[in-house]
Design a protein around this motif. Structure first.
Motif, PDB file in Angstrom:
ATOM      1  N   CYS A  93       0.833  -1.211   0.000  1.00  0.00           N
ATOM      2  CA  CYS A  93       0.000   0.000   0.000  1.00  0.00           C
ATOM      3  C   CYS A  93       0.862   1.254   0.000  1.00  0.00           C
ATOM      4  CB  CYS A  93      -0.943  -0.004   1.199  1.00  0.00           C
ATOM      5  SG  CYS A  93      -2.281  -1.192   1.067  1.00  0.00           S
ATOM      6  N   PHE A 109       0.767   3.974  -2.958  1.00  0.00           N
ATOM      7  CA  PHE A 109       0.385   5.351  -2.661  1.00  0.00           C
ATOM      8  C   PHE A 109       1.518   6.337  -2.961  1.00  0.00           C
ATOM      9  CE2 PHE A 109      -2.601   3.482   0.771  1.00  0.00           C
ATOM     10  CZ  PHE A 109      -3.501   3.101  -0.205  1.00  0.00           C
ATOM     11  N   TYR A 123      -5.200   4.953  -7.964  1.00  0.00           N
ATOM     12  CA  TYR A 123      -4.818   6.027  -7.050  1.00  0.00           C
ATOM     13  C   TYR A 123      -4.280   7.244  -7.796  1.00  0.00           C
ATOM     14  CZ  TYR A 123      -3.193   8.304  -2.814  1.00  0.00           C
ATOM     15  OH  TYR A 123      -3.001   9.198  -1.794  1.00  0.00           O
ATOM     16  N   LYS A 177      -5.775  13.567  -3.714  1.00  0.00           N
ATOM     17  CA  LYS A 177      -5.205  12.429  -2.988  1.00  0.00           C
ATOM     18  C   LYS A 177      -5.680  12.483  -1.532  1.00  0.00           C
ATOM     19  CE  LYS A 177      -2.743  10.889  -6.394  1.00  0.00           C
ATOM     20  NZ  LYS A 177      -3.543  11.404  -7.477  1.00  0.00           N
ATOM     21  N   LYS A 183      -7.402  10.616   2.028  1.00  0.00           N
ATOM     22  CA  LYS A 183      -7.314   9.359   2.774  1.00  0.00           C
ATOM     23  C   LYS A 183      -8.414   8.406   2.314  1.00  0.00           C
ATOM     24  CE  LYS A 183      -5.160  11.505   6.703  1.00  0.00           C
ATOM     25  NZ  LYS A 183      -5.342  12.124   7.975  1.00  0.00           N
ATOM     26  N   ALA A 237      -7.322   6.749  -0.805  1.00  0.00           N
ATOM     27  CA  ALA A 237      -6.309   5.739  -0.490  1.00  0.00           C
ATOM     28  C   ALA A 237      -6.960   4.482   0.089  1.00  0.00           C
ATOM     29  CB  ALA A 237      -5.284   6.315   0.493  1.00  0.00           C
ATOM     30  N   ILE A 238      -7.920   4.664   0.969  1.00  0.00           N
ATOM     31  CA  ILE A 238      -8.609   3.505   1.575  1.00  0.00           C
ATOM     32  C   ILE A 238      -9.366   2.725   0.502  1.00  0.00           C
ATOM     33  CG2 ILE A 238     -10.486   2.827   3.128  1.00  0.00           C
ATOM     34  CD1 ILE A 238      -9.518   5.163   4.976  1.00  0.00           C
ATOM     35  N   THR A 268      -8.762   2.631  -2.699  1.00  0.00           N
ATOM     36  CA  THR A 268      -7.769   1.979  -3.551  1.00  0.00           C
ATOM     37  C   THR A 268      -7.211   0.742  -2.857  1.00  0.00           C
ATOM     38  OG1 THR A 268      -7.171   4.087  -4.588  1.00  0.00           O
ATOM     39  CG2 THR A 268      -5.578   2.294  -4.766  1.00  0.00           C
ATOM     40  N   GLY A 269      -6.896   0.872  -1.575  1.00  0.00           N
ATOM     41  CA  GLY A 269      -6.371  -0.259  -0.817  1.00  0.00           C
ATOM     42  C   GLY A 269      -7.343  -1.420  -0.744  1.00  0.00           C
ATOM     43  N   ALA A 325      -3.019   4.474   4.560  1.00  0.00           N
ATOM     44  CA  ALA A 325      -3.813   5.637   4.149  1.00  0.00           C
ATOM     45  C   ALA A 325      -3.687   6.785   5.144  1.00  0.00           C
ATOM     46  CB  ALA A 325      -5.276   5.240   3.985  1.00  0.00           C
TER      47      ALA A 325
END
Length: 179
Positions: free
Chosen positions: A39, A43, A98, A104, A106, A109-110, A112-113, A165
Protein backbone atom coordinates in the motif's frame (compact mmCIF):
# COMPACT_ATOMS: atom_id res chain seq x y z
CA UNK A 1 12.63 6.46 -16.55
CA UNK A 2 14.55 9.09 -14.62
CA UNK A 3 17.23 8.27 -12.05
CA UNK A 4 14.97 9.60 -9.29
CA UNK A 5 12.21 7.20 -10.38
CA UNK A 6 14.61 4.25 -10.42
CA UNK A 7 15.82 5.07 -6.91
CA UNK A 8 12.25 5.39 -5.62
CA UNK A 9 11.26 2.06 -7.22
CA UNK A 10 14.32 0.39 -5.71
CA UNK A 11 13.60 1.79 -2.24
CA UNK A 12 10.00 0.59 -2.41
CA UNK A 13 11.26 -2.82 -3.53
CA UNK A 14 13.38 -2.86 -0.37
CA UNK A 15 10.21 -2.11 1.62
CA UNK A 16 8.59 -5.17 0.05
CA UNK A 17 11.62 -7.28 0.97
CA UNK A 18 11.55 -6.06 4.57
CA UNK A 19 7.80 -6.67 4.72
CA UNK A 20 8.31 -10.27 3.63
CA UNK A 21 11.27 -11.03 5.84
CA UNK A 22 9.44 -9.81 8.96
CA UNK A 23 7.00 -12.69 9.16
CA UNK A 24 5.31 -15.15 11.47
CA UNK A 25 4.83 -18.65 10.09
CA UNK A 26 1.29 -19.88 10.76
CA UNK A 27 1.04 -22.60 8.16
CA UNK A 28 1.63 -22.52 4.43
CA UNK A 29 0.89 -18.78 4.29
CA UNK A 30 3.06 -16.67 6.61
CA UNK A 31 1.76 -13.53 8.28
CA UNK A 32 3.81 -10.64 6.85
CA UNK A 33 3.85 -6.85 6.59
CA UNK A 34 3.80 -6.99 2.80
CA UNK A 35 0.29 -5.61 2.36
CA UNK A 36 1.30 -2.54 4.38
CA UNK A 37 4.45 -2.14 2.29
CA UNK A 38 2.50 -2.72 -0.92
CA UNK A 39 0.00 0.00 0.00
CA UNK A 40 2.80 2.43 0.85
CA UNK A 41 4.49 1.59 -2.45
CA UNK A 42 1.31 2.14 -4.46
CA UNK A 43 0.38 5.35 -2.66
CA UNK A 44 3.89 6.77 -3.16
CA UNK A 45 4.78 5.56 -6.66
CA UNK A 46 1.28 5.22 -8.10
CA UNK A 47 1.59 4.20 -11.78
CA UNK A 48 5.18 2.98 -11.27
CA UNK A 49 4.44 0.83 -8.20
CA UNK A 50 4.19 -2.35 -10.27
CA UNK A 51 7.86 -1.95 -11.23
CA UNK A 52 8.94 -2.27 -7.58
CA UNK A 53 6.79 -5.35 -7.08
CA UNK A 54 7.99 -6.92 -10.34
CA UNK A 55 11.61 -6.29 -9.32
CA UNK A 56 10.92 -7.92 -5.95
CA UNK A 57 9.38 -11.01 -7.57
CA UNK A 58 12.17 -11.33 -10.14
CA UNK A 59 14.81 -11.06 -7.40
CA UNK A 60 13.12 -13.88 -5.51
CA UNK A 61 12.66 -16.09 -8.55
CA UNK A 62 16.32 -15.84 -9.56
CA UNK A 63 17.24 -17.22 -6.16
CA UNK A 64 17.76 -14.30 -3.83
CA UNK A 65 16.17 -15.16 -0.46
CA UNK A 66 13.82 -12.18 -0.41
CA UNK A 67 10.52 -14.05 -0.02
CA UNK A 68 9.19 -14.99 3.41
CA UNK A 69 10.31 -18.60 2.88
CA UNK A 70 13.42 -18.06 0.74
CA UNK A 71 13.62 -17.76 -3.02
CA UNK A 72 14.27 -19.59 -6.26
CA UNK A 73 12.17 -20.56 -9.26
CA UNK A 74 10.67 -23.47 -7.33
CA UNK A 75 8.83 -20.88 -5.24
CA UNK A 76 6.12 -20.83 -7.93
CA UNK A 77 4.97 -24.14 -6.41
CA UNK A 78 4.54 -22.62 -2.94
CA UNK A 79 0.93 -21.90 -1.96
CA UNK A 80 1.92 -18.33 -1.04
CA UNK A 81 3.21 -17.48 -4.52
CA UNK A 82 -0.34 -16.61 -5.60
CA UNK A 83 -0.24 -13.73 -3.13
CA UNK A 84 2.93 -12.43 -4.78
CA UNK A 85 1.24 -12.55 -8.18
CA UNK A 86 -1.75 -10.82 -6.61
CA UNK A 87 0.57 -8.09 -5.28
CA UNK A 88 1.86 -7.45 -8.79
CA UNK A 89 -1.59 -7.18 -10.36
CA UNK A 90 -2.87 -5.14 -7.40
CA UNK A 91 0.07 -2.73 -7.73
CA UNK A 92 -0.67 -2.27 -11.41
CA UNK A 93 -4.40 -1.69 -10.91
CA UNK A 94 -4.07 0.18 -7.61
CA UNK A 95 -1.36 2.45 -8.96
CA UNK A 96 -3.56 3.59 -11.82
CA UNK A 97 -6.63 3.90 -9.60
CA UNK A 98 -4.82 6.03 -7.05
CA UNK A 99 -3.07 8.14 -9.67
CA UNK A 100 -6.40 9.20 -11.10
CA UNK A 101 -8.44 9.55 -7.89
CA UNK A 102 -7.97 13.24 -7.26
CA UNK A 103 -7.47 14.85 -4.84
CA UNK A 104 -5.21 12.43 -2.99
CA UNK A 105 -7.42 11.97 0.04
CA UNK A 106 -7.31 9.36 2.77
CA UNK A 107 -10.67 8.12 1.52
CA UNK A 108 -9.25 7.62 -2.00
CA UNK A 109 -6.31 5.74 -0.49
CA UNK A 110 -8.61 3.50 1.57
CA UNK A 111 -10.83 2.73 -1.42
CA UNK A 112 -7.77 1.98 -3.55
CA UNK A 113 -6.37 -0.26 -0.82
CA UNK A 114 -9.63 -2.18 -0.51
CA UNK A 115 -9.75 -2.65 -4.29
CA UNK A 116 -6.16 -3.91 -4.16
CA UNK A 117 -7.11 -6.39 -1.43
CA UNK A 118 -9.91 -7.72 -3.59
CA UNK A 119 -7.49 -8.22 -6.48
CA UNK A 120 -4.94 -9.95 -4.27
CA UNK A 121 -7.46 -12.46 -2.93
CA UNK A 122 -9.07 -13.04 -6.33
CA UNK A 123 -5.66 -14.06 -7.66
CA UNK A 124 -4.20 -15.73 -4.56
CA UNK A 125 -6.99 -17.99 -3.33
CA UNK A 126 -7.51 -20.00 -6.54
CA UNK A 127 -3.72 -20.31 -6.92
CA UNK A 128 -3.40 -21.51 -3.32
CA UNK A 129 -6.21 -24.01 -3.83
CA UNK A 130 -4.66 -25.49 -6.97
CA UNK A 131 -1.17 -25.77 -5.46
CA UNK A 132 -2.41 -27.26 -2.20
CA UNK A 133 -4.76 -29.80 -3.80
CA UNK A 134 -2.81 -30.83 -6.90
CA UNK A 135 0.86 -30.28 -6.06
CA UNK A 136 0.80 -30.90 -2.31
CA UNK A 137 -2.06 -33.41 -2.33
CA UNK A 138 -3.86 -31.70 0.54
CA UNK A 139 -7.60 -32.06 0.93
CA UNK A 140 -8.98 -28.55 1.04
CA UNK A 141 -12.62 -27.54 0.88
CA UNK A 142 -13.75 -24.17 -0.41
CA UNK A 143 -15.13 -23.30 3.04
CA UNK A 144 -11.75 -24.10 4.65
CA UNK A 145 -9.99 -22.08 1.97
CA UNK A 146 -12.30 -19.15 2.66
CA UNK A 147 -12.10 -19.31 6.46
CA UNK A 148 -8.42 -20.20 6.86
CA UNK A 149 -6.88 -18.10 4.11
CA UNK A 150 -9.30 -15.23 3.62
CA UNK A 151 -11.08 -14.50 6.90
CA UNK A 152 -7.92 -15.10 8.93
CA UNK A 153 -5.80 -12.63 6.99
CA UNK A 154 -8.37 -10.03 5.90
CA UNK A 155 -8.61 -8.09 9.21
CA UNK A 156 -4.85 -7.55 9.38
CA UNK A 157 -4.73 -6.61 5.71
CA UNK A 158 -7.49 -4.03 6.20
CA UNK A 159 -5.63 -2.57 9.18
CA UNK A 160 -2.57 -2.29 6.91
CA UNK A 161 -4.64 -0.40 4.33
CA UNK A 162 -5.91 2.03 6.97
CA UNK A 163 -2.44 2.57 8.47
CA UNK A 164 -0.94 3.27 5.06
CA UNK A 165 -3.81 5.64 4.15
CA UNK A 166 -3.45 7.45 7.45
CA UNK A 167 0.27 8.08 7.17
CA UNK A 168 0.80 8.42 3.42
CA UNK A 169 0.00 12.17 3.11
CA UNK A 170 2.62 13.05 5.70
CA UNK A 171 5.14 10.49 4.43
CA UNK A 172 4.76 11.71 0.85
CA UNK A 173 5.41 15.29 1.91
CA UNK A 174 8.43 14.31 3.99
CA UNK A 175 10.08 12.47 1.12
CA UNK A 176 8.71 14.95 -1.44
CA UNK A 177 7.24 12.44 -3.87
CA UNK A 178 3.96 14.29 -4.08
CA UNK A 179 3.18 17.99 -3.98
Amino acid sequence: MKTKDMIQCTLCCVLMIIGGLLHISIGPIPLTLQVLMLCITVFLLQKQAWISVALYIVMGLIGLPVFASGGGFGYVLYPSFGFLLGFLIAALIGGYLYAYLLPKTKFAAIMTGIAMEAVIYIVALPYLYVIMTTVMGTTLTVSTLFSAYFLTFLPGDLVSVFIAALFIPRLAKVIKLQK
